[in-house]
Design a protein around this motif. Structure first.
Motif, PDB file in Angstrom:
ATOM      1  N   ARG A 258      18.479 -14.429   3.960  1.00 48.66           N
ATOM      2  CA  ARG A 258      18.281 -15.758   3.391  1.00 48.66           C
ATOM      3  C   ARG A 258      19.081 -15.935   2.114  1.00 48.66           C
ATOM      4  N   LYS A 259      19.090 -14.891   1.275  1.00 48.12           N
ATOM      5  CA  LYS A 259      19.864 -14.960   0.033  1.00 48.12           C
ATOM      6  C   LYS A 259      21.352 -15.103   0.330  1.00 48.12           C
ATOM      7  N   LEU A 260      21.823 -14.370   1.343  1.00 48.87           N
ATOM      8  CA  LEU A 260      23.226 -14.469   1.731  1.00 48.87           C
ATOM      9  C   LEU A 260      23.531 -15.871   2.237  1.00 48.87           C
ATOM     10  N   PHE A 261      22.627 -16.400   3.060  1.00 46.93           N
ATOM     11  CA  PHE A 261      22.808 -17.761   3.575  1.00 46.93           C
ATOM     12  C   PHE A 261      22.820 -18.768   2.434  1.00 46.93           C
ATOM     13  N   GLU A 262      21.912 -18.584   1.470  1.00 45.50           N
ATOM     14  CA  GLU A 262      21.866 -19.501   0.337  1.00 45.50           C
ATOM     15  C   GLU A 262      23.153 -19.432  -0.462  1.00 45.50           C
ATOM     16  N   ALA A 263      23.667 -18.212  -0.668  1.00 41.45           N
ATOM     17  CA  ALA A 263      24.920 -18.063  -1.418  1.00 41.45           C
ATOM     18  C   ALA A 263      26.069 -18.734  -0.672  1.00 41.45           C
ATOM     19  N   GLN A 264      26.105 -18.519   0.656  1.00 41.53           N
ATOM     20  CA  GLN A 264      27.153 -19.155   1.445  1.00 41.53           C
ATOM     21  C   GLN A 264      27.014 -20.674   1.442  1.00 41.53           C
ATOM     22  N   SER A 265      25.757 -21.139   1.473  1.00 43.38           N
ATOM     23  CA  SER A 265      25.513 -22.585   1.444  1.00 43.38           C
ATOM     24  C   SER A 265      25.964 -23.188   0.130  1.00 43.38           C
ATOM     25  N   HIS A 266      25.667 -22.465  -0.970  1.00 41.62           N
ATOM     26  CA  HIS A 266      26.094 -22.961  -2.284  1.00 41.62           C
ATOM     27  C   HIS A 266      27.616 -23.010  -2.366  1.00 41.62           C
ATOM     28  N   LEU A 267      28.258 -21.965  -1.814  1.00 42.88           N
ATOM     29  CA  LEU A 267      29.718 -21.934  -1.821  1.00 42.88           C
ATOM     30  C   LEU A 267      30.271 -23.081  -0.980  1.00 42.88           C
ATOM     31  N   PHE A 268      29.693 -23.265   0.208  1.00 44.65           N
ATOM     32  CA  PHE A 268      30.152 -24.353   1.079  1.00 44.65           C
ATOM     33  C   PHE A 268      29.945 -25.701   0.403  1.00 44.65           C
ATOM     34  N   GLU A 269      28.789 -25.858  -0.241  1.00 41.48           N
ATOM     35  CA  GLU A 269      28.505 -27.123  -0.916  1.00 41.48           C
ATOM     36  C   GLU A 269      29.495 -27.375  -2.044  1.00 41.48           C
ATOM     37  N   ALA A 270      29.846 -26.301  -2.759  1.00 50.55           N
ATOM     38  CA  ALA A 270      30.829 -26.447  -3.834  1.00 50.55           C
ATOM     39  C   ALA A 270      32.192 -26.851  -3.278  1.00 50.55           C
ATOM     40  N   LEU A 271      32.575 -26.247  -2.147  1.00 43.94           N
ATOM     41  CA  LEU A 271      33.855 -26.595  -1.531  1.00 43.94           C
ATOM     42  C   LEU A 271      33.860 -28.049  -1.054  1.00 43.94           C
ATOM     43  N   VAL A 272      32.746 -28.464  -0.443  1.00 40.20           N
ATOM     44  CA  VAL A 272      32.640 -29.842   0.051  1.00 40.20           C
ATOM     45  C   VAL A 272      32.721 -30.827  -1.107  1.00 40.20           C
ATOM     46  N   GLN A 273      31.991 -30.513  -2.179  1.00 36.98           N
ATOM     47  CA  GLN A 273      31.937 -31.441  -3.306  1.00 36.98           C
ATOM     48  C   GLN A 273      33.271 -31.521  -4.047  1.00 36.98           C
ATOM     49  N   SER A 274      34.047 -30.443  -4.029  1.00 35.40           N
ATOM     50  CA  SER A 274      35.312 -30.437  -4.762  1.00 35.40           C
ATOM     51  C   SER A 274      36.521 -30.783  -3.885  1.00 35.40           C
ATOM     52  N   SER A 275      36.294 -30.916  -2.561  1.00 36.16           N
ATOM     53  CA  SER A 275      37.401 -31.205  -1.652  1.00 36.16           C
ATOM     54  C   SER A 275      37.993 -32.582  -1.936  1.00 36.16           C
ATOM     55  N   GLN A 276      39.309 -32.696  -1.781  1.00 32.26           N
ATOM     56  CA  GLN A 276      39.971 -33.997  -1.931  1.00 32.26           C
ATOM     57  C   GLN A 276      39.971 -34.774  -0.618  1.00 32.26           C
ATOM     58  N   ASP A 277      39.566 -34.132   0.472  1.00 34.47           N
ATOM     59  CA  ASP A 277      39.387 -34.830   1.747  1.00 34.47           C
ATOM     60  C   ASP A 277      37.945 -35.333   1.848  1.00 34.47           C
ATOM     61  N   ALA A 278      37.786 -36.472   2.480  1.00 40.80           N
ATOM     62  CA  ALA A 278      36.442 -36.986   2.728  1.00 40.80           C
ATOM     63  C   ALA A 278      35.774 -36.112   3.791  1.00 40.80           C
ATOM     64  N   ILE A 279      34.573 -35.607   3.482  1.00 38.41           N
ATOM     65  CA  ILE A 279      33.824 -34.777   4.427  1.00 38.41           C
ATOM     66  C   ILE A 279      32.482 -35.448   4.653  1.00 38.41           C
TER      67      ILE A 279
END
Length: 396
Positions: A258-279
């Motif tokens: 779960r901790k690994l999933f949460e870390a990956q989710s946070h990373l994914f969320e950071a990538l989505v939020q900082s992406s210059q493409d609309a996601i």
């Protein structure tokens, strides 16, 4: 000869009110094993009147006596008969006797004592004192079943389990915790909870224990030590019982994944939020479930305006067929790549976008939605059109 303290015929207690009023059953049998006396309590417990019992012996088939394991309790082996034969008192013998009134077995705890002659040169009779332990056995049986169910639940649980005494010593552990920690069961039963706890020091753990004693329960996250020395994250559901000097019962869940999933989710969320493409996240019905800042910038709608809305109705009202085809392909697990289409912005202007739509799967692999990545290609389309126009002019 009888030992000091054993009774003679002159001392048998069936005379007077004691014999009649004693709540324990008393049966007297002569030297041949024949019943001569029985008190009212014996009549009630055995379901036989004295007149019915008088003259009977332990080998009488009416008793249908059984041992605790259900096997026959032969008459010659009854406590009274053994005491008559050997002159040795028999204590705490458990036997089941058939009760004719209830058509069930009554369980009794029997103490049989030989009665010696006044000259103490032989056993003249035996008296048996017994109490009804049927209800006690039923309670014990239920407790035994509950204990088996408890053990089964603990041992088959995928979560770890620890029982800890008031001093912090581990007194019980299940197979799951053994597997997760890397310690053997024998090693863990020689350890204290302080040996495993990695987040709190001994003082903090001791203070925590006292707080749980007052509250009765707690739920918290921590870290435990494995035998290898590695630390692993855990969720602990802890309950306190004051019985047996105080016991703590802890179910422990390994939260590494779960901790690994949460870390990956946070990373994914950071990538989505900082992406210059609309996601954009969508359900299989086309309802918007997520909308990143680049989508806000590209289409002019905020996330609060779009989440929960049908994207087609807002951005592509004239492209029903294209949207339906895309979602249908997603349902079959296909990724739609680099689809060039037109979207309408909040201000009413139309823009050209290049879209890639991919299926979103849950932990079981089931497709639950779609992820769309959209990039503005309006400028490129405009330049392509200009370049095409120039080429056409040059050909004339």
């Amino acid at each position: 000869p009888p030992a000091q303290g054993e009774m003679t015929i002159a001392e048998i207690p069936f005379c007077g009110g004691i014999f009649a009023t004693l709540p324990l059953g008393i049966v007297i049998q002569d030297a041949g094993g024949t019943i001569t006396h029985a008190n009212p309590a014996a009549e009630r417990i055995l379901g036989q009147l004295l007149d019915q019992m008088r003259g009977a012996t332990s080998v009488d088939p009416r008793w249908r006596a059984v041992r605790e394991d259900g096997s026959p309790y032969h008459g010659a082996d009854h406590p009274a008969m053994v005491a008559l034969k050997t002159g040795v008192p028999q204590a705490d013998r458990i036997m089941g006797i058939y009760h004719p009134d209830t058509d069930t077995y009554t369980w009794i705890n029997v103490n049989a004592t030989p009665i010696w002659s006044d000259a103490r040169d032989g056993v003249l009779a035996v008296y048996s004192v017994f109490r009804d332990v049927t209800e006690q056995r039923a309670i014990a049986s239920r407790l035994h079943v509950q204990q088996l169910q408890y053990r089964s639940a603990i041992e088959t649980s995928m979560d770890g389990f620890l029982a800890v005494n008031s001093s912090g010593r581990i007194v019980e552990v299940n197979t799951s915790y053994v597997s997760m920690s890397g310690f053997s069961r024998q090693e863990l039963l020689q350890m204290s909870i302080m040996d495993l706890e990695a987040k709190e020091d001994h003082h903090e753990t001791g203070k925590h224990i006292q707080e749980v004693v007052l509250r009765g329960h707690d739920y918290f996250e921590s870290w435990h030590r494995k035998k290898s020395g590695d630390l692993w994250p855990v969720e602990v559901a802890l309950n306190y019982s004051p019985g047996e000097g105080g016991r703590f019962f802890a179910f422990i869940r390994n939260t590494t994944r779960r901790k690994l999933f949460e870390a990956q989710s946070h990373l994914f969320e950071a990538l989505v939020q900082s992406s210059q493409d609309a996601i954009i996240g969508r359900s299989l019905e086309g309802v918007v479930t997520s909308w990143n800042p680049a989508a806000e910038l590209l289409f002019g709608y905020s996330a609060s305006e779009m989440v929960g809305k049908l994207m087609l109705e807002v951005l592509s009202p004239d492209l029903n067929h294209q949207e339906a085809d895309t979602l249908n392909r997603i349902r079959f697990g296909e990724t739609v790549r680099l689809l060039e289409t037109v979207r309408r912005r909040k201000d009413g202007t139309q823009i050209h976008v290049s879209v890639t739509v991919s299926p979103i799967r849950d932990s079981l692999g089931q497709i639950t939605g779609a992820s769309e990545i959209a990039r503005d290609i309006t400028e490129r389309v405009r330049n392509d059109r200009i370049q095409g126009a120039r080429l056409r002019l040059m050909t004339f």
